[in-house]
Design a protein around this motif. Structure first.
Motif, mmCIF file in Angstrom:
data_model
loop_
_atom_site.group_PDB
_atom_site.id
_atom_site.type_symbol
_atom_site.label_atom_id
_atom_site.label_comp_id
_atom_site.label_asym_id
_atom_site.label_seq_id
_atom_site.Cartn_x
_atom_site.Cartn_y
_atom_site.Cartn_z
ATOM 1 N N GLN A 194 8.600 4.103 0.464
ATOM 2 C CA GLN A 194 9.340 5.134 0.986
ATOM 3 C C GLN A 194 10.801 5.047 0.539
ATOM 4 O O GLN A 194 11.225 3.989 0.091
ATOM 5 C CB GLN A 194 9.501 4.900 2.768
ATOM 6 C CG GLN A 194 8.249 4.701 3.277
ATOM 7 C CD GLN A 194 8.415 4.295 4.875
ATOM 8 O OE1 GLN A 194 9.042 3.306 4.997
ATOM 9 N NE2 GLN A 194 8.150 5.193 5.843
ATOM 10 N N THR B 35 0.645 -1.184 -0.010
ATOM 11 C CA THR B 35 -0.040 -0.072 -0.048
ATOM 12 C C THR B 35 0.782 1.334 -0.009
ATOM 13 O O THR B 35 0.516 2.437 -0.339
ATOM 14 C CB THR B 35 -0.896 0.284 1.199
ATOM 15 O OG1 THR B 35 -0.318 -0.185 2.377
ATOM 16 C CG2 THR B 35 -2.046 -0.980 1.092
ATOM 17 N N GLN B 36 2.060 1.438 0.439
ATOM 18 C CA GLN B 36 3.067 2.466 0.573
ATOM 19 C C GLN B 36 4.399 2.053 0.213
ATOM 20 O O GLN B 36 4.787 0.970 0.089
ATOM 21 C CB GLN B 36 2.955 2.926 2.036
ATOM 22 C CG GLN B 36 1.741 3.262 2.664
ATOM 23 C CD GLN B 36 1.775 3.819 4.042
ATOM 24 O OE1 GLN B 36 2.564 4.794 4.450
ATOM 25 N NE2 GLN B 36 0.897 3.254 4.879
#
Length: 346
Positions: free
Chosen positions: A286, A283-284
């Protein structure tokens, strides 16, 4: 030989050889993990970065288990339900500034910690197998791939002779000849390569391999993003995740009694039983330097109850190199944070 294929040979051979050598499997007790990580990182290391697969991005998501693997493994991870994970997509090589599309191998690593304290780490790669099965053969492979002092390049005749002398490399050679890299981390298939034992509630074990199989259907060749710059894969992933989660099926292939779970050069037949354990949902993402994955060593021998290592010598030799690489970059990061300069930093 195609330059990309040569790079694939070099990347796989150097990584596996480093694991084996660091573990002392060549009988030379004077060579340590420190010595071999020196070779892996090159003369000018990139301080604070991993010595292999230096360039990557951190991931966050959850594994939604469907319970189908629970009869084969005691691990609570495979009971129906969900567990969060921290992950990492990366490309092969020791240069964190390398162009994404120049790397011949891509990787997907995962780290799970369950509410009952279990830990599982797995590193999966685009090749489903390696080329040879013994430390001695890996040493020969590295020798064959070493640059000729006269030309600065590997000698194609030596490479050809090596693979002719090692018929067990046929599966790997077939894979690299037909492999076509895609335009996204999300559309690659990633393999455990090594086999592990699943341990059920009665203590019975079954050898298995696993793979992350993409659910995305918009598979395109990598030249579709050739003009996107050195971070093409990372940019594509960011744009994709801004629209929707990235999903993979976590597929387990179960061995039968004729399969050798200690031989990572052989693909098991397609008719082996397969179990879809659930869905990996990313979902994410970085940037890795400040990301949650940066401090994690994705050692494949960190296993939960219900999964055990086989006697595959490659699998069992990886811990020392992982630990030494982590020790170095942790020290370098600490020194950078305390403003103590080091020579040769990039």
């Amino acid at each position: 030989m195609n330059k990309r294929y040569s790079l694939i040979f070099v990347v796989i051979a150097v990584l596996v050889f480093s694991f084996l050598y660091a573990a002392g499997l060549f009988g030379n007790k004077d060579v340590t993990a420190q010595d071999f990580v020196n070779l892996q990182q090159s003369a000018k290391p990139y301080f604070g970065f991993r010595r292999a697969h230096a360039k990557g991005v951190c991931l966050q998501g959850e594994f939604i288990a469907n319970g189908a693997l629970a009869p084969f493994s005691q691990s609570s991870l495979f009971q129906a339900g969900s567990n969060t994970f921290t992950g990492r997509f990366s490309i092969a090589g020791n240069n964190p500034l390398a162009p994404d599309l120049a790397a011949p191998v891509r990787s997907f690593a995962l780290s799970f910690t369950t509410t009952d304290g279990e830990h599982w780490r797995t590193g999966m790669n685009t090749p489903p197998v390696v080329a040879v099965r013994t430390p001695e053969a890996f040493f020969e492979q590295l020798t064959a791939l070493s640059p000729d002092p006269a030309t600065g390049k590997p000698d194609p005749s030596k490479i050809k002779a090596f693979f002719q002398a090692h018929p067990e490399s046929a599966t790997f050679n077939h894979w690299k000849q037909q492999y076509q890299a895609t335009s996204s981390f999300a559309t690659e298939q990633y393999h455990s390569i090594n086999a592990f034992y699943l341990i059920d509630a009665k203590g019975q074990r079954r050898a298995a391999r696993w793979a992350a199989v993409p659910q995305a259907t918009d598979k395109q060749p990598e030249n579709a993003i050739a003009n996107a710059g050195p971070d093409a894969l990372q940019l594509e992933l960011a744009a994709r995740l801004a629209q929707q989660p990235v999903k993979f099926d976590l597929m387990f292939t179960l061995a039968n009694q004729t399969d050798d779970e200690t031989d990572p050069t052989v693909l098991w037949p397609d008719d082996r039983e397969q179990v879809n354990a659930g869905t990996l949902v990313i979902t994410q993402w970085q940037a890795q330097q400040d990301g949650t994955c940066n401090g994690i060593t994705f050692d494949p021998l960190v296993l939960p109850k219900g999964i055990e290592a086989t006697k595959d010598p490659i699998l069992n030799a990886r811990g020392a190199a992982y630990a030494e690489s982590y020790r170095r970059r942790a020290k370098e990061t600490l020194l950078q944070q305390t403003n103590q300069p080091q020579q040769g930093a990039h």
